[in-house]
Design an enzyme around this catalytic site. Structure first.
Site, PDB file in Angstrom:
ATOM      1  N   GLU A  78       0.824  -1.220   0.000  1.00 21.69           N
ATOM      2  CA  GLU A  78       0.000   0.000   0.000  1.00 21.69           C
ATOM      3  C   GLU A  78       0.854   1.265   0.000  1.00 21.69           C
ATOM      4  O   GLU A  78       1.636   1.490   0.931  1.00 21.69           O
ATOM      5  CB  GLU A  78      -0.934  -0.006   1.227  1.00 21.69           C
ATOM      6  CG  GLU A  78      -1.919   1.149   1.185  1.00 21.69           C
ATOM      7  CD  GLU A  78      -2.968   1.103   2.284  1.00 21.69           C
ATOM      8  OE1 GLU A  78      -3.189   0.028   2.866  1.00 21.69           O
ATOM      9  OE2 GLU A  78      -3.558   2.157   2.562  1.00 21.69           O
ATOM     10  N   LYS A 253      -7.687  -0.296  11.246  1.00 22.52           N
ATOM     11  CA  LYS A 253      -7.067  -0.748   9.985  1.00 22.52           C
ATOM     12  C   LYS A 253      -5.817   0.085   9.709  1.00 22.52           C
ATOM     13  O   LYS A 253      -4.778  -0.441   9.302  1.00 22.52           O
ATOM     14  CB  LYS A 253      -8.071  -0.641   8.825  1.00 22.52           C
ATOM     15  CG  LYS A 253      -7.635  -1.349   7.551  1.00 22.52           C
ATOM     16  CD  LYS A 253      -6.724  -0.516   6.658  1.00 22.52           C
ATOM     17  CE  LYS A 253      -6.290  -1.283   5.413  1.00 22.52           C
ATOM     18  NZ  LYS A 253      -5.388  -0.492   4.561  1.00 22.52           N
ATOM     19  N   ASP A 269       3.937 -14.083  12.299  1.00 23.84           N
ATOM     20  CA  ASP A 269       2.626 -14.527  11.833  1.00 23.84           C
ATOM     21  C   ASP A 269       1.648 -13.366  11.993  1.00 23.84           C
ATOM     22  O   ASP A 269       1.066 -13.152  13.055  1.00 23.84           O
ATOM     23  CB  ASP A 269       2.192 -15.747  12.673  1.00 23.84           C
ATOM     24  CG  ASP A 269       0.855 -16.316  12.242  1.00 23.84           C
ATOM     25  OD1 ASP A 269       0.074 -15.601  11.599  1.00 23.84           O
ATOM     26  OD2 ASP A 269       0.592 -17.484  12.581  1.00 23.84           O
ATOM     27  N   HIS A 366      -2.762  10.887   0.121  1.00 22.28           N
ATOM     28  CA  HIS A 366      -2.861   9.494  -0.291  1.00 22.28           C
ATOM     29  C   HIS A 366      -2.864   9.367  -1.801  1.00 22.28           C
ATOM     30  O   HIS A 366      -2.168   8.550  -2.365  1.00 22.28           O
ATOM     31  CB  HIS A 366      -4.182   8.954   0.267  1.00 22.28           C
ATOM     32  CG  HIS A 366      -4.122   7.517   0.620  1.00 22.28           C
ATOM     33  ND1 HIS A 366      -4.966   6.590   0.094  1.00 22.28           N
ATOM     34  CD2 HIS A 366      -3.317   6.834   1.462  1.00 22.28           C
ATOM     35  CE1 HIS A 366      -4.678   5.416   0.596  1.00 22.28           C
ATOM     36  NE2 HIS A 366      -3.694   5.524   1.431  1.00 22.28           N
TER      37      HIS A 366
HETATM   38  P1  NDP Z   1       8.624 -23.117  16.467  1.00 22.16           P
HETATM   39  O1  NDP Z   1       7.765 -24.311  16.375  1.00 22.16           O
HETATM   40  O2  NDP Z   1       9.591 -22.873  15.373  1.00 22.16           O
HETATM   41  O3  NDP Z   1       9.316 -23.129  17.899  1.00 22.16           O
HETATM   42  C1  NDP Z   1      10.278 -22.201  18.312  1.00 22.16           C
HETATM   43  C2  NDP Z   1      11.673 -22.703  17.895  1.00 22.16           C
HETATM   44  O4  NDP Z   1      12.626 -21.727  18.217  1.00 22.16           O
HETATM   45  C3  NDP Z   1      12.047 -23.965  18.625  1.00 22.16           C
HETATM   46  O5  NDP Z   1      12.641 -24.852  17.708  1.00 22.16           O
HETATM   47  C4  NDP Z   1      13.076 -23.480  19.625  1.00 22.16           C
HETATM   48  O6  NDP Z   1      14.068 -24.441  19.894  1.00 22.16           O
HETATM   49  C5  NDP Z   1      13.709 -22.350  18.875  1.00 22.16           C
HETATM   50  N1  NDP Z   1      14.401 -21.414  19.768  1.00 22.16           N
HETATM   51  C6  NDP Z   1      15.726 -21.126  19.714  1.00 22.16           C
HETATM   52  N2  NDP Z   1      16.044 -20.210  20.632  1.00 22.16           N
HETATM   53  C7  NDP Z   1      14.915 -19.909  21.304  1.00 22.16           C
HETATM   54  C8  NDP Z   1      14.613 -19.001  22.358  1.00 22.16           C
HETATM   55  N3  NDP Z   1      15.540 -18.235  22.911  1.00 22.16           N
HETATM   56  N4  NDP Z   1      13.342 -18.936  22.788  1.00 22.16           N
HETATM   57  C9  NDP Z   1      12.378 -19.686  22.229  1.00 22.16           C
HETATM   58  N5  NDP Z   1      12.602 -20.565  21.222  1.00 22.16           N
HETATM   59  C10 NDP Z   1      13.866 -20.681  20.750  1.00 22.16           C
HETATM   60  O7  NDP Z   1       7.738 -21.787  16.493  1.00 22.16           O
HETATM   61  P2  NDP Z   1       6.646 -21.296  17.511  1.00 22.16           P
HETATM   62  O8  NDP Z   1       6.319 -22.294  18.567  1.00 22.16           O
HETATM   63  O9  NDP Z   1       7.090 -19.948  17.937  1.00 22.16           O
HETATM   64  O10 NDP Z   1       5.355 -21.179  16.606  1.00 22.16           O
HETATM   65  C11 NDP Z   1       5.279 -20.170  15.617  1.00 22.16           C
HETATM   66  C12 NDP Z   1       4.771 -20.783  14.332  1.00 22.16           C
HETATM   67  O11 NDP Z   1       3.546 -21.449  14.571  1.00 22.16           O
HETATM   68  C13 NDP Z   1       4.492 -19.748  13.297  1.00 22.16           C
HETATM   69  O12 NDP Z   1       4.979 -20.226  12.060  1.00 22.16           O
HETATM   70  C14 NDP Z   1       2.968 -19.684  13.249  1.00 22.16           C
HETATM   71  O13 NDP Z   1       2.523 -19.286  12.001  1.00 22.16           O
HETATM   72  C15 NDP Z   1       2.600 -21.101  13.547  1.00 22.16           C
HETATM   73  N6  NDP Z   1       1.285 -21.413  14.080  1.00 22.16           N
HETATM   74  C16 NDP Z   1       0.407 -20.451  14.512  1.00 22.16           C
HETATM   75  C17 NDP Z   1      -0.824 -20.801  15.034  1.00 22.16           C
HETATM   76  C18 NDP Z   1      -1.713 -19.729  15.558  1.00 22.16           C
HETATM   77  O14 NDP Z   1      -1.310 -18.593  15.649  1.00 22.16           O
HETATM   78  N7  NDP Z   1      -2.946 -20.031  15.915  1.00 22.16           N
HETATM   79  C19 NDP Z   1      -1.224 -22.198  15.126  1.00 22.16           C
HETATM   80  C20 NDP Z   1      -0.199 -23.129  14.714  1.00 22.16           C
HETATM   81  C21 NDP Z   1       1.002 -22.745  14.196  1.00 22.16           C
HETATM   82  P3  NDP Z   1      13.807 -25.684  20.878  1.00 22.16           P
HETATM   83  O15 NDP Z   1      12.894 -26.613  20.153  1.00 22.16           O
HETATM   84  O16 NDP Z   1      15.150 -26.230  21.093  1.00 22.16           O
HETATM   85  O17 NDP Z   1      13.186 -25.125  22.128  1.00 22.16           O
END
Ligand code: NDP
Length: 412
Positions: A78, A253, A269, A366
């Site tokens: 936009e 918005k 996300d 705009h």
């Molecule tokens: P991930 O599943 O990628 O989990 C976080 C990853 O980051 C883990 O692998 C973790 O490692 C790693 N990590 C490394 N350093 C850190 C730190 N300092 N703190 C935290 N984590 C760390 O992502 P999220 O659980 O954040 O989920 C986000 C994703 O889920 C997005 O893609 C979103 O679109 C999607 N999603 C969203 C939904 C919703 O909003 N309703 C529903 C389902 C999915 P380790 O495993 O070693 O801990």
């Protein structure tokens, strides 16, 4: 459609592009466009991958948040969003910039129970078993606990026909959806063994334990010669967004124009942020503006609060190459800092929109920027765009037909 689509997901990217070309009669140029933007990382992220879709990225400048200067990558299609944010940030930056306190951030997982006859009894039982529940959640994702994060506490809410056990989880630097879902499902399985009937176990995007505030104070005379008039009008528009959902929707918005752009650029996300923001805007039963403006003495003061459960790691953040570059530009080191900057962008975006509405109206500024999009849409080339925009800017009632005609006139 014909059965050429069955098993589509098993094909290679090249095979999919060829099939699409053959069955949907794409031209050679159209297929080249798909091929030119194909990447391995893209093909690993989503299903039935075809190509990478491009959006423009720019940077908002002039931002000072908690005394630190930022250059903020924003991805948006936009026109005028980035200009507006930079303009408002400049005004706000002249008197110290934004203040956005760091606040504790927790995500919420819901384990929803049904057929509960006695809420008090169930509530007492869950509270008595709180430590066990938290331990089960943390065992399901031990790496969070190892970083000093993980499940922290529970809350129990009585709903019409259901009981929601809310699990409050510190997800550290992640947005945490997958982490929360994994923990919630583990608790669900255990509760079933304890005789509960569980409807669902999943995070909520209404992240009321990850609220972020940003504020600013602007000397009224920095709003121009008619500063007081503009400030009064901004306050009035802010009040209107508190009482009229129709106005509030557009008010919000505008805020999300900035917030979404930062979320996309930072690999977050943005649907999660959008859904949480709008649900929070209706928290007391009426949909209201997320920001408010008041006059205090000689200053116009702005405030915004919304859920910003953002991540610095996880999801697509480590996969999309430009996100890493954007992190290097933004120079934010924690998810909390990213939330502080993002809320500030939302407030800046809101000030710019209200200021424009309060003075020349939104369309004048705009449309000058929209003419560029219009010129491209009617086929102006790189060497023709500026000239066509200049011609359109002098005209009234500009539309696609006018732009097409003007371009033809230019070309003689
Ligand atoms: P991930 O599943 O990628 O989990 C976080 C990853 O980051 C883990 O692998 C973790 O490692 C790693 N990590 C490394 N350093 C850190 C730190 N300092 N703190 C935290 N984590 C760390 O992502 P999220 O659980 O954040 O989920 C986000 C994703 O889920 C997005 O893609 C979103 O679109 C999607 N999603 C969203 C939904 C919703 O909003 N309703 C529903 C389902 C999915 P380790 O495993 O070693 O801990």
């Amino acid at each position: 459609m014909a059965d050429w689509q069955s098993g589509f997901y098993r094909l290679s990217v090249e095979q999919r592009q060829q099939l699409i070309q053959a069955h949907l009669n794409l031209t050679a140029e159209e297929v080249e466009q798909l091929q030119a933007h194909t990447s391995f990382w893209g093909s690993q992220m989503i299903e039935n991958y075809l190509t990478n879709y491009e959006l423009p990225e720019g940077v908002a400048v002039n931002f000072v948040v908690n005394g630190k200067a930022y250059v903020i990558p924003m991805v948006t299609e936009e026109p005028s969003v980035i200009a507006a944010a930079s303009h408002a940030a400049k005004i706000i930056g002249q008197t110290g910039g934004f203040k956005a306190p760091g606040t504790p951030r927790l995500m919420i997982g819901q384990i929803v129970l049904e057929n509960i006859d006695d809420f008090k009894l169930t509530n007492d039982w869950l509270v008595q078993h709180q430590l066990e529940i938290i331990e089960i959640a943390n065992q399901a994702y031990p790496s969070m606990l190892a970083r000093g994060a993980g499940a922290k506490t529970i809350k129990v809410r009585q709903l019409d026909g259901f009981v929601s056990l809310d699990l409050l989880i510190d997800v550290s630097e992640a947005m945490g959806a997958n982490v929360v879902n994994t923990m919630s499902e583990a608790v669900k399985s255990w509760l079933i063994t304890q005789g509960f009937e569980v409807v669902t176990a999943i995070l909520t995007n209404l992240a009321t334990e990850s609220l972020q505030q940003a504020t600013c104070a602007i000397p009224i005379d920095s709003l121009g010669n008619d500063g007081m008039q503009v400030a009064n009008q901004i306050v009035k528009l802010s009040q209107l967004a508190q009482v009229d959902p129709y106005r509030a929707t557009t008010h919000n918005k505008g805020i999300m124009n900035g917030i979404d752009a930062v979320m996309i650029a930072s690999g977050n996300d943005w649907r999660a942020i959008e859904s949480g923001a709008h649900a929070y805007a209706v928290k007391d039963g009426q949909y209201r503006g997320l920001s408010q403006w008041t006059i205090v003495g000689n200053t116009l003061q702005g405030e915004i609060t919304l859920p910003l459960p953002v991540g610095m790691v996880g999801g697509s953040i480590g996969i999309v190459p430009t996100v890493k570059v954007n992190q290097a530009i933004l120079k934010v080191t924690t998810a909390s800092e990213l939330a502080q900057v993002t809320a500030s962008v939302g407030l800046a975006q809101n000030l710019a929109a209200l200021k424009a509405l309060a003075s020349e109206g939104i369309q004048a500024g705009h449309m000058r920027l929209q003419y560029r999009s219009l010129a491209l849409a009617v086929g102006a080339t790189a060497t023709e765009v500026n000239q066509l925009v200049a011609r359109l800017s002098k005209m009234t009632n500009v539309d696609q037909a006018t732009a097409t005609k003007e371009l033809a006139l230019m070309r003689g």
